[in-house]
Design a protein around this motif. Structure first.
Motif, PDB file in Angstrom:
ATOM      1  N   GLN A 129      44.910  72.775  48.702  1.00  0.00           N
ATOM      2  CA  GLN A 129      44.476  71.538  49.338  1.00  0.00           C
ATOM      3  C   GLN A 129      44.044  70.487  48.307  1.00  0.00           C
ATOM      4  OE1 GLN A 129      44.320  70.831  52.794  1.00  0.00           O
ATOM      5  NE2 GLN A 129      45.394  72.757  53.149  1.00  0.00           N
ATOM      6  N   SER A 136      47.619  66.533  54.568  1.00  0.00           N
ATOM      7  CA  SER A 136      49.030  66.908  54.489  1.00  0.00           C
ATOM      8  C   SER A 136      49.694  66.696  55.842  1.00  0.00           C
ATOM      9  CB  SER A 136      49.174  68.380  54.071  1.00  0.00           C
ATOM     10  OG  SER A 136      48.659  68.589  52.777  1.00  0.00           O
ATOM     11  N   SER A 155      45.363  75.682  59.526  1.00  0.00           N
ATOM     12  CA  SER A 155      44.778  75.595  58.186  1.00  0.00           C
ATOM     13  C   SER A 155      43.311  76.010  58.198  1.00  0.00           C
ATOM     14  CB  SER A 155      44.921  74.179  57.619  1.00  0.00           C
ATOM     15  OG  SER A 155      44.573  73.214  58.576  1.00  0.00           O
ATOM     16  N   SER A 199      46.516  70.555  57.339  1.00  0.00           N
ATOM     17  CA  SER A 199      47.944  70.259  57.288  1.00  0.00           C
ATOM     18  C   SER A 199      48.559  70.289  58.675  1.00  0.00           C
ATOM     19  CB  SER A 199      48.657  71.289  56.404  1.00  0.00           C
ATOM     20  OG  SER A 199      50.044  71.035  56.339  1.00  0.00           O
ATOM     21  N   ALA A 229      40.842  67.666  54.674  1.00  0.00           N
ATOM     22  CA  ALA A 229      41.647  68.838  54.342  1.00  0.00           C
ATOM     23  C   ALA A 229      42.287  69.394  55.605  1.00  0.00           C
ATOM     24  CB  ALA A 229      40.768  69.899  53.681  1.00  0.00           C
ATOM     25  N   TYR A 264      44.511  77.409  50.929  1.00  0.00           N
ATOM     26  CA  TYR A 264      43.192  76.780  50.802  1.00  0.00           C
ATOM     27  C   TYR A 264      43.033  76.106  49.439  1.00  0.00           C
ATOM     28  CZ  TYR A 264      38.111  76.296  50.622  1.00  0.00           C
ATOM     29  OH  TYR A 264      36.846  75.797  50.498  1.00  0.00           O
ATOM     30  N   SER A 309      37.403  67.774  50.234  1.00  0.00           N
ATOM     31  CA  SER A 309      38.452  67.772  49.217  1.00  0.00           C
ATOM     32  C   SER A 309      38.117  68.636  48.018  1.00  0.00           C
ATOM     33  CB  SER A 309      38.686  66.333  48.730  1.00  0.00           C
ATOM     34  OG  SER A 309      37.529  65.821  48.088  1.00  0.00           O
TER      35      SER A 309
END
Length: 374
Positions: free
Chosen positions: A223, A171, A56, A201, A199, A220, A253
């Protein structure tokens, strides 16, 4: 570099930088912290030849590193303590910086291997970073997909007061409010640790709610939707009712989604709150008491106006925490915060709010002040 004096690095002196990213330069630095079995497994599976950075944050994507923060040669952005000191800690005269290491160990499908790599990463952070600069603090990296192993790692590391937070990816395998994860929150609350949700995953599922994207830009931008889902889960599932002293920090975030989200959350709760009787207050009230947000990226065309609007909408100046997001590229020059913020709000974002969000950090400051006064 900006020449606006209101954006000078000196305006941030004494700040707590709540999001710094140390990069594991390669598996070789972790090998001394692995036992014989896992060293053999790393060799047998050729993991020592792989770059286990989370996908990510692609290493060569422009957002993953500011051009003037890129290391010389082929090193990973964020892998040099000297560079972090030069670019951020010394330049911005930070009093503290919090390390959030994003590495593939926390996303490995093998729970046992994930636990071994998380354990090694935490020990490496302690020796290679915390022991070499007293300004640094760190998050505990855990294999969140196995709660028992995650709690064991929290309890193993928590004896070192320089670890002040437990780091989770936004995530993973579950929505974060689910009760399978509550032992992690119980351990964090008991030990005075915040929960950081960053942020990124583990890619167990598609990063969007409608399937797999084709391009990094889709991932991106998606997110922020994951942060909305996780914040709603934490509130609705009753995490803050069960753990009233828990603090959650949403890291990297973005912020522009927050006003619309909390308006919808309050409105919907009023209509269907019989479904969640443990949620006895409006989501906005719970958010003000328990959730904090790092300021990079702000994601607003007029960042100062956007931040002030959020303070007004959310009726609190205590929600936002200073961060440079080093070495990710979220601002130019020294403009880590927009010009034009009122001085009282600026000081809260830079120092007061981070100290309130991280009990262990505040305790360290009090201890230091007591020693000085004695």
């Amino acid at each position: 570099m900006t020449t606006d004096p209101s954006c000078s690095a000196q305006r941030f002196a004494g700040a707590v930088d709540c999001d710094l990213h140390p990069a594991v330069p390669g598996m070789d630095v972790l090998m001394p912290y692995l036992d014989d079995y896992w060293r053999e497994m790393v060799a047998v599976r050729a993991l020592d030849r792989l770059n286990l950075s989370l996908t990510s944050y692609p290493q060569n994507a422009p957002l993953s590193c500011r051009p003037d923060w890129k290391p010389a040669g082929a090193g990973k952005p964020g892998s040099s303590l000297a560079a972090m000191q030069q670019h951020v800690l010394d330049r911005f005269q930070a009093s503290f910086g919090i390390l959030n290491c994003l590495y593939g160990g926390q996303a490995m499908h093998s729970e046992d291997m994930a636990a071994a790599l998380c354990r090694a990463t935490n020990d490496w952070i302690r020796d290679a970073w915390l022991d070499r600069d007293p300004r640094l603090r760190a998050s505990i990296i855990v294999p969140a997909h196995n709660t028992e192993l995650a709690v064991a790692e929290i309890e193993r590391v928590a004896g070192d007061g320089r670890f002040i937070q437990v780091l989770l990816l936004v995530s993973g395998e579950l929505t974060l409010g689910r009760r399978q994860l509550w032992p992690i929150y119980a351990a964090a609350e008991r030990l005075g640790l915040a929960i950081g949700v960053h942020a990124g995953s583990a890619y167990r599922y598609a990063p969007t709610s409608v399937g797999w994207p084709s391009y990094f830009i889709e991932d991106y931008i998606a997110q922020s939707g994951a942060f909305e889902n996780q914040l709603q889960s934490l509130i609705s599932e009753g995490v803050f009712a069960k753990f009233p002293r828990l603090r959650v920090v949403m890291i990297e975030s973005g912020l522009t989604w927050l006003s619309g989200f909390i308006w919808r959350a309050d409105k919907t709760w009023k209509g269907v709150r019989a479904e969640v009787p443990w949620v006895t207050r409006a989501p906005s009230d719970i958010l003000r008491d328990h959730v904090r947000f790092t300021v990079q990226p702000i994601d607003d065309p007029d960042e100062a106006e956007g931040l002030l609007r959020l303070v007004d909408h959310l009726k609190s100046d205590e929600l936002f925490l200073f961060s440079t997001d080093y070495p990710h590229w979220q601002f130019d020059g020294d403009a880590a915060l927009p010009a034009g913020l009122p001085e009282p709000l600026l000081q809260k974002i830079l120092r007061d709010n981070p100290l309130a969000a991280y009990p262990r950090l505040a305790a360290s400051v009090r201890s230091t002040e007591a020693e000085v006064s004695a």
